[in-house]
Design a protein around this motif. Structure first.
Motif, PDB file in Angstrom:
ATOM      1  N   THR A  76       0.848  -1.189   0.000  1.00  0.00           N
ATOM      2  CA  THR A  76       0.000   0.000   0.000  1.00  0.00           C
ATOM      3  C   THR A  76       0.883   1.238   0.000  1.00  0.00           C
ATOM      4  N   LYS A  78      -9.532  -7.082  -3.366  1.00  0.00           N
ATOM      5  CA  LYS A  78      -9.445  -7.035  -4.816  1.00  0.00           C
ATOM      6  C   LYS A  78     -10.741  -6.495  -5.413  1.00  0.00           C
ATOM      7  N   LYS A 103     -10.822  -2.718  -5.389  1.00  0.00           N
ATOM      8  CA  LYS A 103     -10.020  -2.127  -6.458  1.00  0.00           C
ATOM      9  C   LYS A 103     -10.749  -2.220  -7.792  1.00  0.00           C
ATOM     10  N   GLY A 148      -9.713   0.428 -10.579  1.00  0.00           N
ATOM     11  CA  GLY A 148      -8.261   0.358 -10.528  1.00  0.00           C
ATOM     12  C   GLY A 148      -7.748  -1.009 -10.929  1.00  0.00           C
ATOM     13  N   ALA A 154      -6.142  -4.345 -10.050  1.00  0.00           N
ATOM     14  CA  ALA A 154      -6.088  -5.142  -8.814  1.00  0.00           C
ATOM     15  C   ALA A 154      -4.745  -5.781  -8.609  1.00  0.00           C
TER      16      ALA A 154
END
Length: 255
Positions: A76, A244, A247, A252, A254
């Protein structure tokens, strides 16, 4: 190419190591090995499965960070003020990853004669986390170990002790035929599907049906608790799926 050196407070007096986690530093792994010596911490955060090493044929415990190749959902954005491990969203990092550029090697002990060897810390100077200009110092001004190096030493001890204990654990579990194949069929919010197989887990039904003597033996060795750690850790698969899906829902990548 690796450049392995035996760590010492003279040659590496000013060496610093970057303790952060990121894809750029080589941490974008979907899984790594784990050991019975850290199961109590690992099972709180990660799924633990097992498989046979294709080279040795021996069982390994595997901890998952993601669901697909090169996917590490624990990586992250670095927020030093709010993270115990910068760049990592968990309270514990499995030893095989936490060790970074360090490893355990053997060195002849003069006091024990030609046959005597003692474990020593080695460092890969080519590793992306090994740096001389930023990161954590390894040695104090007086030559003693820094708190960071003490942490790394404990990590390496977890691995060194865990290798043999984990082997004995799997021997015991296989004695009672407690390991069975597992297949994970996953569907994500974007309706894509994924099947994870070729891994195994503990059959808790068989485990609960063992005789009193067998359970007592596993309990005394510490392997009974380890077996349940492996089984209960599977609930962490849902966390990986949720991460996941978030995301994917945000549009986004994953991975």
């Amino acid at each position: 190419m690796q450049k392995i050196e035996s760590l010492n407070n003279i040659a590496h007096e000013n060496l610093k190591v970057n303790p952060e986690f990121s894809a750029e530093l080589g941490d974008n792994l979907v899984s790594t090995v784990t050991f019975i010596t850290e199961f109590s911490e690992v099972q709180k955060e990660y799924p633990i499965l097992c498989r046979k090493d294709p080279e040795t044929g021996e069982y390994q415990a595997i901890v998952f960070f993601g669901l697909q190749k090169d996917e590490n959902l624990f990586l992250t954005e670095a927020e030093p003020s709010s993270q115990k491990y910068v760049g990592w969203r968990a309270e514990y990092v499995p030893a095989a990853l936490a060790r970074g550029p360090f490893s355990i090697g053997a060195q002849r002990d003069a006091d024990e004669g030609a046959q005597g060897q003692k474990p020593v810390v080695h460092i890969d100077m080519s590793h992306p986390k090994a740096s001389c200009d930023r990161g954590r110092a390894l040695f104090l001004e007086n030559g003693g170990h820094s708190p960071y190096l003490n942490y790394i030493t404990n990590v390496l001890d977890t691995i060194n002790e865990g290798i043999h204990l984990t082997k004995h654990m799997f021997n015991a579990l296989n004695k009672y035929e407690l390991i069975e194949p597992v297949t994970l069929d996953i569907e994500f919010v974007d309706q894509s599907k994924l099947t994870i197989n070729q891994f195994e887990t503990v059959n808790t039904d068989k485990l609960s049906q063992l005789s009193g003597d067998a359970l007592e033996g596993l309990n005394k060795s510490g392997f009974l608790q380890a077996a349940y750690y492996m089984a209960t850790s599977m609930s962490n698969v849902r966390k990986l799926i949720d991460w996941k899906n978030r995301k994917l829902s945000a549009g986004g990548d994953a991975n």
